[in-house]
Motif scaffolding. Structure first.
Motif, PDB file in Angstrom:
ATOM      1  N   VAL A  23       0.842  -1.190   0.000  1.00 52.39           N
ATOM      2  CA  VAL A  23       0.000   0.000   0.000  1.00 52.39           C
ATOM      3  C   VAL A  23       0.875   1.237   0.000  1.00 52.39           C
ATOM      4  O   VAL A  23       1.697   1.425   0.902  1.00 52.39           O
ATOM      5  CB  VAL A  23      -0.932   0.016   1.227  1.00 52.39           C
ATOM      6  CG1 VAL A  23      -1.833   1.255   1.187  1.00 52.39           C
ATOM      7  CG2 VAL A  23      -1.766  -1.254   1.288  1.00 52.39           C
ATOM      8  N   ALA A  24       0.751   2.060  -1.045  1.00 50.80           N
ATOM      9  CA  ALA A  24       1.545   3.285  -1.145  1.00 50.80           C
ATOM     10  C   ALA A  24       1.046   4.312  -0.138  1.00 50.80           C
ATOM     11  O   ALA A  24      -0.110   4.265   0.331  1.00 50.80           O
ATOM     12  CB  ALA A  24       1.452   3.839  -2.561  1.00 50.80           C
ATOM     13  N   GLY A  25       1.917   5.259   0.188  1.00 52.70           N
ATOM     14  CA  GLY A  25       1.562   6.292   1.150  1.00 52.70           C
ATOM     15  C   GLY A  25       0.370   7.115   0.693  1.00 52.70           C
ATOM     16  O   GLY A  25       0.268   7.452  -0.488  1.00 52.70           O
ATOM     17  N   GLY A  26      -0.541   7.429   1.609  1.00 47.55           N
ATOM     18  CA  GLY A  26      -1.700   8.241   1.288  1.00 47.55           C
ATOM     19  C   GLY A  26      -2.856   7.460   0.711  1.00 47.55           C
ATOM     20  O   GLY A  26      -3.899   8.034   0.379  1.00 47.55           O
ATOM     21  N   THR A  27      -2.686   6.123   0.543  1.00 52.37           N
ATOM     22  CA  THR A  27      -3.765   5.311  -0.015  1.00 52.37           C
ATOM     23  C   THR A  27      -4.793   4.979   1.074  1.00 52.37           C
ATOM     24  O   THR A  27      -4.432   4.673   2.210  1.00 52.37           O
ATOM     25  CB  THR A  27      -3.204   3.996  -0.603  1.00 52.37           C
ATOM     26  OG1 THR A  27      -2.267   4.326  -1.626  1.00 52.37           O
ATOM     27  CG2 THR A  27      -4.314   3.141  -1.183  1.00 52.37           C
ATOM     28  N   ILE A  28      -6.087   5.000   0.710  1.00 57.25           N
ATOM     29  CA  ILE A  28      -7.156   4.685   1.653  1.00 57.25           C
ATOM     30  C   ILE A  28      -7.579   3.228   1.469  1.00 57.25           C
ATOM     31  O   ILE A  28      -7.839   2.787   0.350  1.00 57.25           O
ATOM     32  CB  ILE A  28      -8.370   5.608   1.435  1.00 57.25           C
ATOM     33  CG1 ILE A  28      -7.972   7.077   1.690  1.00 57.25           C
ATOM     34  CG2 ILE A  28      -9.546   5.209   2.321  1.00 57.25           C
ATOM     35  CD1 ILE A  28      -9.056   8.068   1.341  1.00 57.25           C
ATOM     36  N   VAL A  29      -7.611   2.469   2.570  1.00 54.79           N
ATOM     37  CA  VAL A  29      -8.058   1.076   2.548  1.00 54.79           C
ATOM     38  C   VAL A  29      -9.440   1.035   3.205  1.00 54.79           C
ATOM     39  O   VAL A  29      -9.601   1.420   4.365  1.00 54.79           O
ATOM     40  CB  VAL A  29      -7.084   0.155   3.303  1.00 54.79           C
ATOM     41  CG1 VAL A  29      -7.570  -1.287   3.235  1.00 54.79           C
ATOM     42  CG2 VAL A  29      -5.674   0.281   2.718  1.00 54.79           C
ATOM     43  N   THR A  30     -10.421   0.586   2.460  1.00 54.76           N
ATOM     44  CA  THR A  30     -11.792   0.559   2.995  1.00 54.76           C
ATOM     45  C   THR A  30     -11.923  -0.518   4.062  1.00 54.76           C
ATOM     46  O   THR A  30     -11.187  -1.513   4.055  1.00 54.76           O
ATOM     47  CB  THR A  30     -12.798   0.284   1.879  1.00 54.76           C
ATOM     48  OG1 THR A  30     -12.567  -1.040   1.358  1.00 54.76           O
ATOM     49  CG2 THR A  30     -12.669   1.303   0.756  1.00 54.76           C
ATOM     50  N   PRO A  31     -12.864  -0.320   4.995  1.00 53.93           N
ATOM     51  CA  PRO A  31     -13.101  -1.325   6.029  1.00 53.93           C
ATOM     52  C   PRO A  31     -13.418  -2.692   5.441  1.00 53.93           C
ATOM     53  O   PRO A  31     -12.974  -3.718   5.965  1.00 53.93           O
ATOM     54  CB  PRO A  31     -14.286  -0.748   6.801  1.00 53.93           C
ATOM     55  CG  PRO A  31     -14.170   0.728   6.612  1.00 53.93           C
ATOM     56  CD  PRO A  31     -13.680   0.895   5.212  1.00 53.93           C
ATOM     57  N   SER A  32     -14.193  -2.731   4.375  1.00 55.38           N
ATOM     58  CA  SER A  32     -14.547  -4.024   3.766  1.00 55.38           C
ATOM     59  C   SER A  32     -13.294  -4.711   3.214  1.00 55.38           C
ATOM     60  O   SER A  32     -13.168  -5.932   3.239  1.00 55.38           O
ATOM     61  CB  SER A  32     -15.589  -3.831   2.672  1.00 55.38           C
ATOM     62  OG  SER A  32     -15.106  -2.977   1.650  1.00 55.38           O
ATOM     63  N   ALA A  33     -12.352  -3.906   2.700  1.00 53.05           N
ATOM     64  CA  ALA A  33     -11.097  -4.464   2.178  1.00 53.05           C
ATOM     65  C   ALA A  33     -10.274  -5.058   3.307  1.00 53.05           C
ATOM     66  O   ALA A  33      -9.673  -6.126   3.178  1.00 53.05           O
ATOM     67  CB  ALA A  33     -10.307  -3.387   1.448  1.00 53.05           C
ATOM     68  N   ARG A  34     -10.255  -4.377   4.451  1.00 53.97           N
ATOM     69  CA  ARG A  34      -9.504  -4.870   5.606  1.00 53.97           C
ATOM     70  C   ARG A  34     -10.105  -6.191   6.109  1.00 53.97           C
ATOM     71  O   ARG A  34      -9.388  -7.139   6.425  1.00 53.97           O
ATOM     72  CB  ARG A  34      -9.509  -3.829   6.724  1.00 53.97           C
ATOM     73  CG  ARG A  34      -8.710  -2.581   6.405  1.00 53.97           C
ATOM     74  CD  ARG A  34      -8.761  -1.583   7.560  1.00 53.97           C
ATOM     75  NE  ARG A  34      -8.085  -0.341   7.227  1.00 53.97           N
ATOM     76  CZ  ARG A  34      -6.759  -0.158   7.404  1.00 53.97           C
ATOM     77  NH1 ARG A  34      -6.016  -1.125   7.882  1.00 53.97           N
ATOM     78  NH2 ARG A  34      -6.230   1.009   7.081  1.00 53.97           N
ATOM     79  N   ASP A  35     -11.465  -6.231   6.193  1.00 56.56           N
ATOM     80  CA  ASP A  35     -12.137  -7.447   6.672  1.00 56.56           C
ATOM     81  C   ASP A  35     -11.875  -8.635   5.751  1.00 56.56           C
ATOM     82  O   ASP A  35     -11.584  -9.747   6.192  1.00 56.56           O
ATOM     83  CB  ASP A  35     -13.644  -7.196   6.785  1.00 56.56           C
ATOM     84  CG  ASP A  35     -13.983  -6.186   7.870  1.00 56.56           C
ATOM     85  OD1 ASP A  35     -15.076  -5.598   7.808  1.00 56.56           O
ATOM     86  OD2 ASP A  35     -13.133  -5.985   8.783  1.00 56.56           O
ATOM     87  N   LEU A  36     -11.957  -8.380   4.433  1.00 55.78           N
ATOM     88  CA  LEU A  36     -11.742  -9.468   3.468  1.00 55.78           C
ATOM     89  C   LEU A  36     -10.288  -9.931   3.482  1.00 55.78           C
ATOM     90  O   LEU A  36     -10.009 -11.124   3.342  1.00 55.78           O
ATOM     91  CB  LEU A  36     -12.149  -9.007   2.066  1.00 55.78           C
ATOM     92  CG  LEU A  36     -12.092 -10.082   0.974  1.00 55.78           C
ATOM     93  CD1 LEU A  36     -13.006 -11.250   1.323  1.00 55.78           C
ATOM     94  CD2 LEU A  36     -12.463  -9.498  -0.386  1.00 55.78           C
TER      95      LEU A  36
END
Length: 220
Positions: A23-36
């Motif tokens: 994950v590059a700096g400043g990138t947003i990871v959605t909660p659903s992406a984290r859960d999956l």
């Protein structure tokens, strides 16, 4: 504009067999992406950590490659040493010994042909250090009352006292002969006769090749 990582991105990475998602700096990871990601066993590696992780892996690869190279060299050396020490090559055919010359003929009649281009010479012992002279007898006393052979001299001179009569033909170059204070020169195609008991200085300023015949079969 900030980049967004969603669940579909994680799913696509997992299907490709990825266990880490950089994950590059400043990138947003959605909660659903984290859960999956947690569900599929994919770990997010953020920019600083990713750089450090890649650096460590590269360093490890360098060290591993270095160790393997060192191991390979050592293994090769030890293997060769073991083979030579234990004579493990005894079953392998050794290189054929170098023949003095190649010949053919008819044994019953005694006909013998020596192929002159195949003759390998031996250093001639003239008693004078540094002399560049070589000889190879091709007809000997075991097969003839005469003996014959090739003589080469290169930028050298030496003395000989002949114990038998000798006839020679100069095949290449020029040969100087000094006898009783007089010097003569025989060049390619010339024939020379040296009587028994003669004290002769043989000399070649360049390269000379002579075919000589002695009678009886003895040379000195």
């Amino acid at each position: 504009m900030k980049k967004l990582i969603c669940a579909d991105d994680v799913k696509s990475a997992a299907e490709k067999g990825q266990k880490e998602f950089c994950v590059a700096g400043g990138t947003i990871v959605t909660p659903s992406a984290r859960d999956l990601a947690k569900e599929l066993g994919v770990e997010f590696v953020f920019a600083a950590a990713a750089a450090q992780n890649q650096e460590c892996k590269f360093s490890d690869l360098q060290q591993t490659g270095k160790r393997e190279a060192e191991f390979d060299r050592d293994m090769i050396y030890q293997t060769i040493k073991m083979v030579l020490t234990n004579h493990l090559l005894t079953g392998v055919a050794a290189p054929a010994a170098k023949l003095p010359f190649i010949t053919e003929g008819e044994p019953q009649s005694g006909l013998k042909i020596v192929h002159g281009r195949t003759v390998n010479y031996e250093d001639l012992d003239t008693g004078k250090p540094g002399t560049r002279a070589a000889y190879r007898e091709v007809i000997g006393k075991d097969e003839s009352q005469m003996s014959a052979g090739f003589l080469t001299i290169e930028k050298s001179s030496f003395d000989r006292t002949l114990s038998c009569e000798e006839i020679g033909i100069v095949l290449e170059g020029c040969l100087g002969l000094t006898i009783n204070g007089e010097t003569f020169e025989a060049c390619q195609g010339d024939v020379l006769h040296v009587p028994k008991g003669a004290q002769v200085t043989w000399r070649a300023s360049g390269y000379a090749k002579i075919f000589s015949i002695t009678c009886p079969a003895n040379r000195a």
